[in-house]
Design an enzyme around this catalytic site. Sequence first.
Site, mmCIF file in Angstrom:
data_model
loop_
_atom_site.group_PDB
_atom_site.id
_atom_site.type_symbol
_atom_site.label_atom_id
_atom_site.label_comp_id
_atom_site.label_asym_id
_atom_site.label_seq_id
_atom_site.Cartn_x
_atom_site.Cartn_y
_atom_site.Cartn_z
ATOM 1 N N GLU A 152 2.293 -45.297 -4.447
ATOM 2 C CA GLU A 152 2.953 -43.985 -4.315
ATOM 3 C C GLU A 152 2.597 -43.055 -5.473
ATOM 4 O O GLU A 152 2.719 -43.424 -6.644
ATOM 5 C CB GLU A 152 4.476 -44.200 -4.272
ATOM 6 C CG GLU A 152 5.245 -42.898 -4.094
ATOM 7 C CD GLU A 152 6.722 -43.136 -3.797
ATOM 8 O OE1 GLU A 152 7.273 -44.133 -4.291
ATOM 9 O OE2 GLU A 152 7.318 -42.301 -3.083
ATOM 10 N N GLU A 246 13.520 -40.812 2.607
ATOM 11 C CA GLU A 246 14.027 -41.331 1.322
ATOM 12 C C GLU A 246 14.695 -40.151 0.625
ATOM 13 O O GLU A 246 14.060 -39.391 -0.091
ATOM 14 C CB GLU A 246 12.869 -41.875 0.476
ATOM 15 C CG GLU A 246 13.372 -42.499 -0.826
ATOM 16 C CD GLU A 246 12.231 -42.813 -1.778
ATOM 17 O OE1 GLU A 246 12.153 -43.958 -2.236
ATOM 18 O OE2 GLU A 246 11.420 -41.912 -2.062
HETATM 19 C C1 LER Z 1 10.322 -44.185 -4.646
HETATM 20 O O1 LER Z 1 9.755 -44.201 -3.372
HETATM 21 C C2 LER Z 1 10.253 -42.841 -5.231
HETATM 22 O O2 LER Z 1 9.966 -41.879 -4.555
HETATM 23 C C3 LER Z 1 10.505 -42.652 -6.674
HETATM 24 O O3 LER Z 1 11.080 -41.403 -6.927
HETATM 25 C C4 LER Z 1 11.288 -43.768 -7.305
HETATM 26 O O4 LER Z 1 11.680 -43.398 -8.572
HETATM 27 MN MN MN Z 2 9.265 -42.122 -2.475
#
Ligand code: LER
Ligand code: MN
Length: 271
Positions: A152, A246
Amino acid sequence: MKFSVVVSTHQASFEAVSFKGQIHESLAAVAAAGYDGAELAVRNAAEVDGPALGATARRLGLEIPAVGTGQMWGEERLSLTAVDQSVRATAISRVQEHIALAAQLDAQVIIGLVRGVFPEAQHREASRQWLVEGLRELGAAADAQGVRIAIEAINRYETAYVNTVAEGLELLKTVGSDALGLLLDTFHMNIEEPSMEESIRSCGDRIFHFHVADSNRWYPGAGHIDFASLLGVLQETGYSGWVSGEFLPQPDGPTSIARGLEYLRSLQATS
Ligand code: LER
Ligand code: MN
């Protein structure tokens, strides 16, 4: 396009998850809201009963698209770039357990903050090398179990490494494992990318997973990100993976997941 939302298997300090703990009840709430899947945020995979969770998900008609590892950093400060070699080794073996859990659930593994935050006082080149070595080892383990790993890109206020999609693509090239791709998150992209649409296009087929939250990290539709445009571009790239919410449980978990899904589906209906 399939939609999921992030739930944490246990209590945790990270706030942008819809529900924490009581995981079987959380899965039932996600299914009742109409989602296709539930993404799991997991601190310690050894504390998760994979077959039982898989059975609950199947009974509810849910898939588990991904298993997150960020709580290892958030709760325990484990990272692939810790200066202490034994901490790095622990982080690697703990992510290996996530890979085994993901293999049971037919899910991907997410590498977010478990890569470390690259503090200024820490030598950047050594950290980068530890990360590349760690990811090569984890990529091989994932490959052997038919699991994919999504790295990510995370904004500068949370880590000093791989803030942008371009940096993520560069890291993938250096590691050189087909098991690895990127996780793009609209909350982070809104901070870091000059054009979110161009960044999505630049990934080709390397987008393995996609997180959505609006500019204020509330559910999509609660801020000013143009999701109609982003999801359209995502579809143009041929992406057939998940769009996973999320976001903060605001004004509360059930309301946020209901409003987020309603908004995303309304965009699909008009596209
Ligand atoms: C986790 O997927 C994320 O987006 C981060 O901001 C975790 O700190
Ligand atoms: Mn995230």
